[in-house]
Motif scaffolding. Sequence first.
Motif, PDB file in Angstrom:
ATOM      1  N   HIS A 116     -15.751 -10.692  -8.729  1.00 12.28           N
ATOM      2  CA  HIS A 116     -15.903  -9.280  -9.548  1.00 12.28           C
ATOM      3  C   HIS A 116     -14.557  -8.150  -9.273  1.00 12.28           C
ATOM      4  N   THR A 117     -14.371  -8.284  -8.027  1.00  6.21           N
ATOM      5  CA  THR A 117     -13.256  -7.437  -7.540  1.00  6.21           C
ATOM      6  C   THR A 117     -12.224  -8.587  -6.552  1.00  6.21           C
ATOM      7  N   GLY A 118     -11.238  -8.030  -6.162  1.00  5.31           N
ATOM      8  CA  GLY A 118     -10.168  -8.687  -5.219  1.00  5.31           C
ATOM      9  C   GLY A 118     -10.998  -8.904  -3.932  1.00  5.31           C
ATOM     10  N   GLY A 119     -10.299  -9.825  -3.445  1.00  9.64           N
ATOM     11  CA  GLY A 119     -10.675 -10.112  -1.979  1.00  9.64           C
ATOM     12  C   GLY A 119     -10.230  -8.951  -1.029  1.00  9.64           C
ATOM     13  N   THR A 120     -10.511  -9.280   0.372  1.00 11.65           N
ATOM     14  CA  THR A 120     -10.005  -8.409   1.421  1.00 11.65           C
ATOM     15  C   THR A 120      -8.525  -8.009   1.280  1.00 11.65           C
ATOM     16  N   ILE A 121      -7.740  -9.288   1.248  1.00 13.69           N
ATOM     17  CA  ILE A 121      -6.478  -8.727   1.061  1.00 13.69           C
ATOM     18  C   ILE A 121      -5.817  -7.925  -0.034  1.00 13.69           C
ATOM     19  N   ASP A 122      -6.347  -8.074  -0.964  1.00 12.94           N
ATOM     20  CA  ASP A 122      -6.138  -7.120  -2.310  1.00 12.94           C
ATOM     21  C   ASP A 122      -6.601  -5.982  -2.005  1.00 12.94           C
ATOM     22  N   LYS A 123      -7.571  -5.773  -1.467  1.00 15.93           N
ATOM     23  CA  LYS A 123      -8.019  -4.338  -1.250  1.00 15.93           C
ATOM     24  C   LYS A 123      -7.174  -3.809  -0.336  1.00 15.93           C
ATOM     25  N   LEU A 124      -6.611  -4.521   0.724  1.00 15.72           N
ATOM     26  CA  LEU A 124      -5.522  -3.689   1.772  1.00 15.72           C
ATOM     27  C   LEU A 124      -4.529  -3.391   1.269  1.00 15.72           C
ATOM     28  N   GLU A 125      -4.068  -4.380   0.088  1.00 15.43           N
ATOM     29  CA  GLU A 125      -2.786  -4.044  -0.604  1.00 15.43           C
ATOM     30  C   GLU A 125      -2.833  -2.693  -1.408  1.00 15.43           C
ATOM     31  N   SER A 126      -3.861  -2.140  -1.523  1.00 16.32           N
ATOM     32  CA  SER A 126      -3.914  -0.915  -2.111  1.00 16.32           C
ATOM     33  C   SER A 126      -2.957   0.204  -1.365  1.00 16.32           C
ATOM     34  N   PHE A 127      -2.813  -0.049  -0.016  1.00 20.22           N
ATOM     35  CA  PHE A 127      -1.959   0.775   1.004  1.00 20.22           C
ATOM     36  C   PHE A 127      -0.603   0.276   0.739  1.00 20.22           C
ATOM     37  N   PRO A 128       0.353   1.405   0.190  1.00 22.48           N
ATOM     38  CA  PRO A 128       1.507   0.930  -0.183  1.00 22.48           C
ATOM     39  C   PRO A 128       2.280   0.125   1.241  1.00 22.48           C
ATOM     40  N   GLY A 129       2.898  -0.803   0.853  1.00 24.15           N
ATOM     41  CA  GLY A 129       3.668  -1.627   1.867  1.00 24.15           C
ATOM     42  C   GLY A 129       2.949  -2.376   2.746  1.00 24.15           C
ATOM     43  N   PHE A 130       1.584  -2.422   2.721  1.00 25.92           N
ATOM     44  CA  PHE A 130       0.830  -3.425   3.420  1.00 25.92           C
ATOM     45  C   PHE A 130       0.973  -4.658   3.253  1.00 25.92           C
ATOM     46  N   SER A 131       1.088  -5.697   4.102  1.00 27.54           N
ATOM     47  CA  SER A 131       1.460  -6.909   3.912  1.00 27.54           C
ATOM     48  C   SER A 131       0.805  -7.867   5.016  1.00 27.54           C
ATOM     49  N   VAL A 132       0.310  -9.207   4.283  1.00 24.76           N
ATOM     50  CA  VAL A 132      -0.181 -10.040   5.285  1.00 24.76           C
ATOM     51  C   VAL A 132       0.532 -11.396   5.687  1.00 24.76           C
ATOM     52  N   GLN A 316       0.890  -3.406   9.891  1.00 27.17           N
ATOM     53  CA  GLN A 316       1.297  -4.482   8.802  1.00 27.17           C
ATOM     54  C   GLN A 316       1.950  -3.778   7.736  1.00 27.17           C
ATOM     55  N   GLY A 317       2.603  -2.801   8.090  1.00 26.73           N
ATOM     56  CA  GLY A 317       3.523  -2.274   7.291  1.00 26.73           C
ATOM     57  C   GLY A 317       2.975  -1.278   6.037  1.00 26.73           C
ATOM     58  N   GLY A 318       1.883  -1.024   6.330  1.00 31.93           N
ATOM     59  CA  GLY A 318       0.890  -0.016   5.135  1.00 31.93           C
ATOM     60  C   GLY A 318       1.407   1.485   5.525  1.00 31.93           C
ATOM     61  N   ASP A 319       1.153   2.467   4.598  1.00 37.25           N
ATOM     62  CA  ASP A 319       1.668   3.764   4.775  1.00 37.25           C
ATOM     63  C   ASP A 319       0.028   4.462   5.108  1.00 37.25           C
ATOM     64  N   PRO A 320       0.156   4.659   6.693  1.00 35.82           N
ATOM     65  CA  PRO A 320      -1.275   5.028   7.148  1.00 35.82           C
ATOM     66  C   PRO A 320      -1.603   6.522   6.558  1.00 35.82           C
ATOM     67  N   SER A 321      -0.738   7.439   5.965  1.00 36.17           N
ATOM     68  CA  SER A 321      -1.026   8.595   5.544  1.00 36.17           C
ATOM     69  C   SER A 321      -2.523   8.506   4.333  1.00 36.17           C
ATOM     70  N   PHE A 322      -2.454   7.494   3.937  1.00 34.62           N
ATOM     71  CA  PHE A 322      -3.477   7.291   2.891  1.00 34.62           C
ATOM     72  C   PHE A 322      -4.956   7.263   3.522  1.00 34.62           C
ATOM     73  N   VAL A 323      -4.725   6.828   4.724  1.00 34.14           N
ATOM     74  CA  VAL A 323      -6.153   6.810   5.598  1.00 34.14           C
ATOM     75  C   VAL A 323      -6.621   8.178   5.751  1.00 34.14           C
ATOM     76  N   ASP A 324      -5.673   8.934   6.079  1.00 37.83           N
ATOM     77  CA  ASP A 324      -6.117  10.888   6.335  1.00 37.83           C
ATOM     78  C   ASP A 324      -6.435  11.133   4.989  1.00 37.83           C
ATOM     79  N   ASP A 325      -5.424  10.987   3.968  1.00 33.22           N
ATOM     80  CA  ASP A 325      -5.874  11.610   2.827  1.00 33.22           C
ATOM     81  C   ASP A 325      -5.840  10.678   1.546  1.00 33.22           C
ATOM     82  N   PRO A 326      -7.111  10.055   1.406  1.00 34.67           N
ATOM     83  CA  PRO A 326      -7.343   8.918   0.618  1.00 34.67           C
ATOM     84  C   PRO A 326      -7.262   9.528  -1.077  1.00 34.67           C
ATOM     85  N   SER A 327      -7.195  10.850  -1.308  1.00 32.08           N
ATOM     86  CA  SER A 327      -7.076  11.298  -2.640  1.00 32.08           C
ATOM     87  C   SER A 327      -5.644  11.104  -2.971  1.00 32.08           C
ATOM     88  N   LYS A 328      -4.593  10.441  -2.041  1.00 32.20           N
ATOM     89  CA  LYS A 328      -3.417  10.023  -2.588  1.00 32.20           C
ATOM     90  C   LYS A 328      -3.313   8.736  -3.467  1.00 32.20           C
TER      91      LYS A 328
END
Length: 441
Positions: A116-132, A316-328
Amino acid sequence: MRMYEIILKKRDGHSLSREEIDFFVRGYVKGEIPDYQISALMMAIYFRKMNKTETADLTRSMVNSGRVMDLSAIRGITVDKHSTGGVGDKTSLILGPLVAAAGVPVAKMSGRGLGHTGGTIDKLESFPGFSVEMTPERFISNVNEHGIAIGGQTVDLVPADKKLYALRDVTATVDDLSLIASSIMSKKIAGGADAIVLDVKTGSGAFMKDLESSFGLAREMVDIGTSTGKRTVAVVTDMDQPLGLAVGNILEVKEAIMTLRDQGPADLRELCLCLGSQMLVLGEKAHDLQQARGMLVEKMSSGKALSKFREFIESQGGDPSFVDDPSKFPYPEIVKELRSPQSGHVSSIMAEEVGRAALLLGAGRETRESGIDLRVGITISRKVGDHVKAGDPLAILYAPSEEKWKEAADLLLSAYHFSSVKATSPALIRGIVTADSEIRY
Ligand code: URA
């Protein structure tokens, strides 16, 4: 050995030997045995069943059909976690950094999934740059350095399951306990962790709709894990209503961040503490479940779990500023409430329909090839046991268009049932199955 004889033997209700099971698994992967013979065998297994030894042998043969991850270079006891899948299930996003912060190394292979939604990887790829995408060496060094790495399931991991599952899917032979258990466990065993915690969902939004078959699946999987020398524990948990409040990829990531900050919904927090405690005990970081829970609560309230999540995203290459400010994170075109047409107590929310509404909005994949919209989904405002007045919000729908909003809102409304008396919400944890015990709550 002839495939015909193997089909005949199972058709007549006899057990298959390890050699016979190896023969058909190997032959099928190599393309030497045709689909029609394996289809006939799967149907014979469906009706005649497999015993524990056959199930363990099938699992072993499937594991040996491909590569097995070697995690021996990782310091400490690695503990993997698997959920049989449910609506709003984002526990992996939380448990990974949470148990890593408590010292259990997390080396997880994850999938994108058809759900119904993506899997864990899809969700993590919400962070720009994140890669598995990473080499096995980098995967191991990330776990040793940061305590956590999540990689994509490679094609050479359990190729037998890929072929068998695709065939079972189109021959009405998916829902057999032994076949499901061996399919799931072969992937977990090939993943290479030392111990495994399983979250077996039960209820309207789960693969297993009733309690008996959920406990049956839990027992099968725990016995397989134990027979291969991996300490395995299964927790049977509720999926009669969605877990937490968010259903949809970015929405679930935001809820995971809130939960890591110890500000998440109570049911999601409780499930993470329950599964995480089992992981800490199996990983020998805590003597018992009570001590483990205390450690996990401290990691949430002190901010260490959230810092670990930030460190992991960055590693893993993701932008961590989204963790601090999820409104981004981006929003879709339409963000609008669905209001209750009546007053009353919410007596049930059919998880399956909520999931279908999220899929309709574009949160999941209809086929392996289809894309998903990470922005869309649903946040639930009222859960079972809550009271609403006519006109109160039931949920917020994040939709790509007005038409989709309307279609999904109609479906979502049909998921809600109301009564004039207050309903009790279903118990979250239904039981725990270990190698030598079974507790039901
Ligand atoms: N999930 C799996 O991975 N395999 C099954 O057989 C069923 C669900």
